[in-house]
Design an enzyme around this catalytic site. Structure first.
Site, short mmCIF file in Angstrom:
data_model
loop_
_atom_site.label_atom_id
_atom_site.label_comp_id
_atom_site.label_asym_id
_atom_site.label_seq_id
_atom_site.Cartn_x
_atom_site.Cartn_y
_atom_site.Cartn_z
N LYS A 70 26.09 -9.48 -90.24
CA LYS A 70 24.99 -10.43 -90.45
C LYS A 70 24.85 -10.67 -91.94
CE LYS A 70 21.98 -12.57 -87.76
NZ LYS A 70 22.11 -12.95 -86.35
P1 NAD Z 1 14.85 -21.72 -85.05
O1 NAD Z 1 14.62 -21.69 -86.53
O2 NAD Z 1 15.58 -22.86 -84.43
O3 NAD Z 1 13.45 -21.63 -84.27
C1 NAD Z 1 12.50 -20.62 -84.52
C2 NAD Z 1 11.20 -21.05 -83.83
O4 NAD Z 1 10.26 -20.00 -83.94
C3 NAD Z 1 10.56 -22.27 -84.48
O5 NAD Z 1 9.87 -23.02 -83.46
C4 NAD Z 1 9.52 -21.63 -85.43
O6 NAD Z 1 8.44 -22.53 -85.73
C5 NAD Z 1 9.06 -20.48 -84.56
N1 NAD Z 1 8.48 -19.37 -85.30
C6 NAD Z 1 8.95 -18.75 -86.41
N2 NAD Z 1 8.13 -17.75 -86.75
C7 NAD Z 1 7.15 -17.72 -85.82
C8 NAD Z 1 6.00 -16.92 -85.59
N3 NAD Z 1 5.72 -15.91 -86.43
N4 NAD Z 1 5.23 -17.18 -84.51
C9 NAD Z 1 5.51 -18.18 -83.66
N5 NAD Z 1 6.58 -18.98 -83.81
C10 NAD Z 1 7.37 -18.76 -84.88
O7 NAD Z 1 15.56 -20.33 -84.74
P2 NAD Z 1 16.39 -19.97 -83.42
O8 NAD Z 1 17.82 -20.24 -83.68
O9 NAD Z 1 15.72 -20.55 -82.24
O10 NAD Z 1 16.25 -18.38 -83.45
C11 NAD Z 1 15.10 -17.72 -82.91
C12 NAD Z 1 15.42 -16.27 -82.70
O11 NAD Z 1 16.55 -16.16 -81.82
C13 NAD Z 1 15.81 -15.46 -83.95
O12 NAD Z 1 15.38 -14.13 -83.76
C14 NAD Z 1 17.33 -15.52 -83.92
O13 NAD Z 1 17.93 -14.45 -84.66
C15 NAD Z 1 17.57 -15.38 -82.44
N6 NAD Z 1 18.88 -15.84 -81.97
C16 NAD Z 1 19.28 -17.11 -82.17
C17 NAD Z 1 20.51 -17.53 -81.66
C18 NAD Z 1 20.99 -18.94 -81.79
O14 NAD Z 1 22.05 -19.25 -81.24
N7 NAD Z 1 20.26 -19.84 -82.43
C19 NAD Z 1 21.33 -16.61 -80.97
C20 NAD Z 1 20.88 -15.31 -80.76
C21 NAD Z 1 19.64 -14.95 -81.26
#
Ligand code: NAD
Length: 424
Positions: free
Chosen positions: A114
């Protein structure tokens, strides 16, 4: 069923400590010797790098970036790069270790890594972000490569950032090397289906969890925290599967309608306005209220440490499917287990993304690209098999699905470590 004891005081929000607590419990179930446990618990390699960037106003700023390779026992390190003011080395370490376990749970031939840069991308221009990304990439050149360490997007990084990363690496190696990162634009070696893979994987894990628990596979009331790539698309797939998504949030607040939100309209609104605020046909809630709403399934899909010892007792959902990495602390696990809540853990539930990233890397190396239907069908097969492996391990060790997933993963990584032996 055995449960963790409490985290040492002040450490509940440290994701690396949370990862270690689960690792220690699961490696105890497996009877892993202390030497191999130490190797697997310790990141294999980590760098912290200073990234000087010329800002648009002519000033010079120095950012801090990290890359951690937790394990390369099963293959090249794999894992995203996060841009956020909250990035810390312990967060990157935890996320790297979770990638090792996640790749092993879905049995794709990668280790875990990461990266992260402490910055606030919302306050930076595109050209500043490009210079930041290129300089960060150049400082990782001795570490990365399609056979060594393959980054991807994470919070606040996207296809554009991956294209800059790929171009910088390619300029240095004097060859277009698309397999150096995944999550690229489709026209530049990206895979069909990568954008929706994690959200679809989460929705499939909800389906498998309901089936496993003998609960109705349609018409459940589902609450989703986060409306980004994982939460927004996950909610849309759950809506299309016939469930009622009754609430969803972003970082500014939540919207709630007990009769079920019109998800396509919610996502259109979000796309146009950049916030859920003002969406008609729903009441507004504070973020803190969302997680404890009455519902059947809760999908935390925003960030770490959202379900903690402070709010776990108030959670009303029967099932939690973790879209985010590390949304539940080990102390909260214990409280939720006492309440009989089933948790489909992050290293299983959000593994659809890395599964399709693996397909992207395979396609780049073949130079031959697959149709979206084939990509998503192959991903579904892998996710269902992983779910079955996890519940079988949980049953065998009489433990939670979380520790069952850790057992599956640690066993597979430890096997590779032992077979390879130590090069001294
Ligand atoms: P993103 O930036 O697209 O979306 C994050 C969302 O969470 C947004 O709507 C943001 O406004 C909201 N958010 C952030 N902090 C917040 C809080 N404190 N309270 C409420 N809402 C909040 O990110 P993503 O890609 O959707 O990733 C989200 C999570 O999933 C992360 O933990 C990431 O590591 C994990 N993840 C993502 C992927 C991927 O393919 N994108 C894969 C595995 C895991």
């Amino acid at each position: 069923m055995s449960n963790p004891t409490s985290t040492p005081s002040g450490q509940e929000s440290n994701p690396f400590v949370q990862m270690q607590r689960r690792f220690e419990l699961a490696s105890g179930f497996l009877g892993l010797d202390s030497g191999h446990a130490k190797v697997l618990e310790t990141p294999a390699q980590e760098i912290a790098t200073s990234i000087p960037v010329q800002m648009d106003d002519g000033s010079l700023r120095v950012f801090t970036g990290y890359r951690v390779q937790h394990s390369v026992a099963r293959g090249p390190a794999k894992g995203g790069i996060r841009y956020s003011p909250d990035v810390s080395l312990d967060e990157v370490r935890a996320l790297a270790a979770w990638m090792t376990w996640k790749c092993a749970v879905v049995n794709v031939p990668f280790g875990g890594g990461k990266g992260g840069i402490i910055c606030d991308p919302r306050r930076m221009s595109q050209s500043e972000l490009e210079r930041l990304t290129r300089r960060y990439t150049s400082s990782l050149l001795d570490l990365i490569g399609p056979e060594r360490d393959v980054p991807a997007p994470d919070m606040n990084t996207n296809e554009q950032v991956m294209a800059w990363f790929m171009d910088t690496y390619s300029m240095h190696t004097r060859a277009t090397n698309t397999a150096i990162v995944t999550g690229k634009p489709i026209g530049l070696g990206g895979s069909q289906g990568r954008r929706e893979a994690t959200g679809l994987g989460v929705a499939l894990t909800v389906r498998e969890s309901l089936k496993h628990l003998g609960l109705p596979e349609k018409g459940c009331r589902i609450v989703v925290q986060g409306a980004g790539n994982v939460g927004g698309l996950g909610a849309l797939f759950l809506h299309e599967m016939g469930h009622k998504v009754t609430a969803i949030s972003d970082m500014y607040g939540a919207i709630h309608n007990e009769s079920g939100l019109d998800l396509p309209a919610v996502l259109d609104w979000l796309q146009e306005k950049g916030t859920l605020e003002g969406f008609l046909g729903a009441e507004r809630l504070e973020n803190s209220e969302l997680l404890t709403l009455d519902c059947d399934v809760l999908v935390p899909a925003a960030t770490e440490n959202q379900i903690t010892s402070a709010n776990a007792a108030d959670i009303q959902a029967k099932v939690i499917v973790e879209g985010a990495n590390g949304p539940t602390t080990a102390d909260a696990d214990r409280i939720l287990a006492e309440k009989g809540v089933f948790i489909a853990p992050d290293i299983l539930a959000n593994a659809g993304g890395v599964t399709v990233s693996y397909f992207e890397w395979v396609q780049d190396r073949m130079g031959y690209f697959w149709e979206k239907d084939l990509v998503l069908r192959r991903m579904e097969d892998i996710m269902v098999k992983a779910f079955d492996d996890v519940v079988a391990a949980a049953k065998a060790y009489d433990t939670s699905a979380r520790l069952g997933a850790y057992c599956v993963a640690i066993d597979r990584v430890a096997y590779c470590l032992k077979m390879r032996g130590l090069y001294a």
